[in-house]
Enzyme design. Structure first.
Site, short mmCIF file in Angstrom:
data_model
loop_
_atom_site.label_atom_id
_atom_site.label_comp_id
_atom_site.label_asym_id
_atom_site.label_seq_id
_atom_site.Cartn_x
_atom_site.Cartn_y
_atom_site.Cartn_z
N PHE A 40 3.15 3.02 1.18
CA PHE A 40 3.65 3.23 2.55
C PHE A 40 2.87 4.30 3.31
O PHE A 40 2.47 5.32 2.75
CB PHE A 40 5.11 3.70 2.48
CG PHE A 40 6.12 2.61 2.73
CD1 PHE A 40 5.76 1.39 3.25
CD2 PHE A 40 7.45 2.82 2.45
CE1 PHE A 40 6.71 0.39 3.49
CE2 PHE A 40 8.41 1.85 2.67
CZ PHE A 40 8.03 0.63 3.19
N GLU A 41 2.71 4.08 4.62
CA GLU A 41 2.19 5.08 5.57
C GLU A 41 0.87 5.71 5.10
O GLU A 41 0.67 6.91 5.20
CB GLU A 41 3.24 6.16 5.82
CG GLU A 41 4.50 5.60 6.49
CD GLU A 41 5.45 6.68 6.95
OE1 GLU A 41 4.99 7.79 7.24
OE2 GLU A 41 6.65 6.40 7.02
N GLY A 42 0.00 4.87 4.60
CA GLY A 42 -1.29 5.33 4.08
C GLY A 42 -1.24 5.39 2.57
O GLY A 42 -0.42 6.13 2.00
#
Length: 614
Positions: free
Chosen positions: A420-422
């Site tokens: 998630f998110e990078g």
């Protein structure tokens, strides 16, 4: 002494933003001096992190207490996580309860109908989201879905969209990822074309793996647009848009069948000539990259805080089992290997929590850029929870593997956090290269002063004093952390100061050796990122424990024990990483690993024949 050669090399290292791999992350790095970035200079900016930040006033503290308790009670009494996981759906009555609690508007200011929580309060509330599917739904809505409107929206945009988003009447989604664009956000192909009358854009393209995608009424969508620069030249740049499903031309694919977080909605979104009014541009036309990275960089601490809360619950549940389950006429808690598992889970939990709330405290106390610190929280928190889940399941043994117990579900749910998110791999590169870039710029300034030492006598005196102390081996005198940390933590402070001083020297040497080619040394950068994360963790726990000891909290003695153990282990881990960095790729095993991988790729799989086929 810093040589002029270093100045020439670091000049190249400062141009790392032009490399394709990380330009999407480094593009918006602010030229500010932050605590995490300064670590790469061998500097501890202690004024930022001591005392441990406490941004809450009495009213905010009371609000937090009044909010957390009912949220925890709601999840305990009304949320059946096993049923949500089995049916892959959050019941509508549960969603209604979340709306009634105000959980869709935690970060939205009160004047737009939200609760207007500080980052610290928000992080604490997210800890109470004990169901992963619900946590993802709520955080995708406000940590990234509507965050762009909060950060970059006009007053008109905020007044139009935030009230219904705060109430949960509307749900938000963040739409960046595409079939051909994952971590490399710069490669997106969705396009928005300005209409002939200049009143709207027509959006065409697809986005994949969008959390809340099938439910979202309002979406932050990123697309390529043609713009004309100041020279009159046409350029192709990314722009952020606020898109309503009611605009038309928006269709959702079927919900993805996922390994974990099964109750959250994840699907593909298609845009077919979706008309977007020009007033729905978020930020500037062509400035979408900055919007996207600001959104992502500002919210990653939430994953760390959530991971810390999850690990705390796991320790509590597993401890209850270990103290009641008997084997060989002894409770599990009496066995050394079980004790080790609990101790290591506790060390990780304390570190994750300390890092997360140090970061939220920095933001709430006015720090404009804590993107590196937030990335550190996300990496360390997600990996710490994953290790903790594995250990907790092992403590339960066969029971932990059964669906009657929550451990196998938590394991499936927690795995996504490292993506998630990078992804954690990309974030490690972001941490290391942002820090190296910052160090390179600062070292350039040092070169200027060395050429003309009388241009800044105060700076040169401090610089030469630190060099002399380092040369004499007095590394613990370089930072002055002992003056702000409690004396009971003196040994931990000494280890931290020595590690920070060594880290700065090694950063300088890597910049001198590789210049801008440092970006190709990913295994070295991974080690540098891991050291910096360890240093931030050591700092966070020392600062937090100092506050606890000074306030004479009942837990102070236990916290001091945790800090001593954490810093001792991270000190030795850092020294081992320093040794591997200094020894070079031909001696630390990196070249062998690369060769093995290259042969696997060239042969299309395992190269060594099966033993029975020889």
């Amino acid at each position: 002494m810093l040589s002029l050669k270093v100045g020439r090399q670091v000049l190249g290292a400062c141009k790392l933003v032009n490399t394709p791999l990380l330009r999407c992350f480094l593009h918006t790095s602010k030229p500010t001096s932050t605590f995490a970035k300064d670590l790469f200079l061998g500097r501890c900016n202690k004024a930022k992190v001591f005392p441990f930040p406490d941004p809450l006033n009495e009213e905010q503290r009371e609000t937090l207490t009044m909010l957390v308790e009912p949220v925890e009670k709601y999840f305990q009494e009304k949320v059946d996580s096993a049923d949500i996981d089995k049916k892959a759906k959050i019941p509508e009555d549960v969603m209604g309860g979340l709306r009634d609690l105000g959980l869709f508007g935690l970060l939205i200011p009160e004047k737009y109908g939200g609760l207007g929580l500080l980052n610290t309060n928000y992080a604490r509330v997210t800890e109470a989201f004990s169901d992963a599917s619900i946590a993802v739904t709520l955080m995708a809505h406000q940590s990234i879905g509507l965050k762009g409107i909060l950060l970059c929206g006009t007053e008109a945009q905020k007044q139009k969209y935030l009230p219904r988003l705060a109430s949960g009447e509307h749900i938000a989604a963040f739409c960046l990822t595409e079939p051909s664009s994952g971590s490399d956000a710069a490669s997106i192909q969705t396009r928005a074309t300005l209409s002939d009358d200049g009143k709207h854009f027509l959006l065409n393209g697809s986005k994949i793996w969008i959390s809340n995608g099938g439910w979202a009424d309002v979406m932050t969508v990123f697309a390529r647009t043609h713009i004309t620069d100041a020279k009159g030249e046409q350029q192709d740049k990314i722009t952020a848009f606020i898109v309503e499903r009611e605009f038309g031309g928006v269709t959702s694919g079927k919900p993805e069948d996922k390994l974990g977080i099964r109750g959250s909605n994840t699907c593909e979104l298609h845009f077919d000539n979706t008309p977007i009014p020009v007033e729905n541009v978020l930020g500037d036309v062509g400035g979408g990259f900055k919007v996207a990275m600001n959104i992502l960089n500002s919210g990653r601490f939430g994953i760390g805080a959530g991971a810390g809360g999850g690990l705390r619950r796991l320790i509590d549940a597993a401890a209850e089992h270990a103290t009641s389950r008997k084997q060989f006429n002894r409770t599990l808690s009496e066995f050394g290997q079980i004790q080790e598992k609990f101790a290591r889970m506790a060390l990780k939990q304390y570190t994750i929590e300390s890092m997360s709330y140090l970061t939220t405290g920095l933001l709430d106390c006015g720090e404009e850029d804590a993107s590196v610190e937030a990335a550190m929280c996300k990496v360390y928190g997600s990996e710490g929870l994953w290790v903790g889940v594995n250990e907790a399941l092992q403590i339960l043994g066969g029971l932990g593997y059964m669906k009657d117990y929550p451990y196998e579900r938590v394991m499936r749910d927690s795995r996504i956090l490292m993506i998630f998110e990078g992804t954690n791999e990309i974030l490690r590169m972001y941490i290391a290269l942002t820090g190296m870039q910052h160090a390179g710029k600062q070292l350039q300034e040092m070169v200027k002063y060395i050429k003309n030492p009388f241009s800044n006598v105060e700076f040169m005196t401090e610089f030469l004093t630190k060099r002399a102390l380092y040369a004499l081996g007095l590394k613990e005198n370089l930072q002055g952390i002992a003056s702000v940390a409690h004396p009971q933590l003196a040994e931990s402070v000494k280890r931290l100061e020595e590690n920070i001083a060594d880290f700065g020297r090694i950063s300088e040497k890597l910049l001198s050796k590789f210049g801008k080619k440092i970006i190709e040394e990913q295994l070295l950068l991974k080690r540098m990122a891991d050291v910096s994360i360890n240093l931030y963790g050591m700092t966070a726990v020392i600062s937090r424990a100092t506050r606890s000891i000074n306030q004479e909290l009942p837990s102070a003695h236990h916290e001091a024990l945790l800090v001593d153990t954490i810093c001792k282990e991270k000190y030795h881990a850092n020294n081992a990483l320093f040794k591997e960095v200094k020894s070079g790729s031909t001696k630390n095993g990196d070249e062998e690993l690369k060769k093995i991988a290259e042969e696997i790729f060239s042969k299309g799989g395992c190269v060594a024949p099966h033993t029975l086929n020889v």
